[in-house]
Design a protein around this motif. Structure first.
Motif, PDB file in Angstrom:
ATOM      1  N   CYS A  78       0.813  -1.226   0.000  1.00 25.69           N
ATOM      2  CA  CYS A  78       0.000   0.000   0.000  1.00 25.69           C
ATOM      3  C   CYS A  78       0.843   1.271   0.000  1.00 25.69           C
ATOM      4  O   CYS A  78       0.309   2.362  -0.180  1.00 25.69           O
ATOM      5  N   ILE A  79       2.128   1.140   0.245  1.00 24.57           N
ATOM      6  CA  ILE A  79       3.013   2.298   0.352  1.00 24.57           C
ATOM      7  C   ILE A  79       3.916   2.320  -0.873  1.00 24.57           C
ATOM      8  O   ILE A  79       4.650   1.353  -1.115  1.00 24.57           O
ATOM      9  N   PRO A  80       3.875   3.406  -1.650  1.00 24.55           N
ATOM     10  CA  PRO A  80       4.723   3.458  -2.848  1.00 24.55           C
ATOM     11  C   PRO A  80       6.190   3.197  -2.508  1.00 24.55           C
ATOM     12  O   PRO A  80       6.696   3.687  -1.508  1.00 24.55           O
ATOM     13  N   VAL A  81       6.843   2.395  -3.294  1.00 26.05           N
ATOM     14  CA  VAL A  81       8.234   1.934  -3.247  1.00 26.05           C
ATOM     15  C   VAL A  81       8.556   1.005  -2.081  1.00 26.05           C
ATOM     16  O   VAL A  81       9.634   0.433  -2.045  1.00 26.05           O
ATOM     17  N   ALA A  82       7.662   0.820  -1.103  1.00 26.21           N
ATOM     18  CA  ALA A  82       7.963  -0.056   0.031  1.00 26.21           C
ATOM     19  C   ALA A  82       8.153  -1.504  -0.415  1.00 26.21           C
ATOM     20  O   ALA A  82       9.017  -2.208   0.124  1.00 26.21           O
ATOM     21  N   SER A  83       7.394  -1.943  -1.385  1.00 20.29           N
ATOM     22  CA  SER A  83       7.526  -3.332  -1.847  1.00 20.29           C
ATOM     23  C   SER A  83       8.905  -3.627  -2.418  1.00 20.29           C
ATOM     24  O   SER A  83       9.382  -4.754  -2.330  1.00 20.29           O
ATOM     25  N   PHE A  84       9.538  -2.625  -2.981  1.00 17.18           N
ATOM     26  CA  PHE A  84      10.871  -2.836  -3.539  1.00 17.18           C
ATOM     27  C   PHE A  84      11.907  -3.115  -2.448  1.00 17.18           C
ATOM     28  O   PHE A  84      12.963  -3.677  -2.720  1.00 17.18           O
ATOM     29  N   PHE A  85      11.609  -2.738  -1.209  1.00 16.10           N
ATOM     30  CA  PHE A  85      12.512  -3.003  -0.095  1.00 16.10           C
ATOM     31  C   PHE A  85      12.081  -4.232   0.706  1.00 16.10           C
ATOM     32  O   PHE A  85      12.926  -4.968   1.208  1.00 16.10           O
TER      33      PHE A  85
END
Length: 108
Positions: A78-85
């Motif tokens: 749900c948080i932009p760019v958080a999934s990439f981390f």
């Protein structure tokens, strides 16, 4: 746990993350610059996010995650760019649980 459970999660984590970024840019364009419409982008992201949630629940149940960790993984979608981390960290942890990998077969 089979490797395809992790693969499905990883693919959907990246696809959902990219569409969330596209949706974020569309929202900024719509409300910040009064340009464009977000209806199609939001619907695509909504469907992809539902699939992501299903695959994350599947991975979490097979990995026997506590509920708090599952919520953390879902919040990352749900948080932009958080999934990439978050996705690489989850992948490292889940790879140790895969039973059809050569490492797991060698240990058995």
């Amino acid at each position: 746990m089979k490797s395809n459970v992790l693969s499905r999660y990883r693919v959907m984590a990246y696809i959902t993350a990219v569409w969330l970024l596209v949706f974020t840019v569309a929202i900024i364009a719509k409300y910040g610059f009064d340009a464009g419409d977000t209806m199609v982008i939001s619907q695509i992201h909504g469907v992809l996010f539902i699939i992501y949630v299903i695959f994350a629940f599947d991975l979490g149940s097979k990995a026997k995650w506590p509920f708090g960790k599952l919520l953390w993984v879902l919040a990352a979608g749900c948080i932009p760019v958080a999934s990439f981390f978050v996705e690489p960290k989850i992948t490292r942890e889940a790879r140790a649980l895969i039973t059809d990998s050569p490492q797991a077969v060698a240990k058995a």
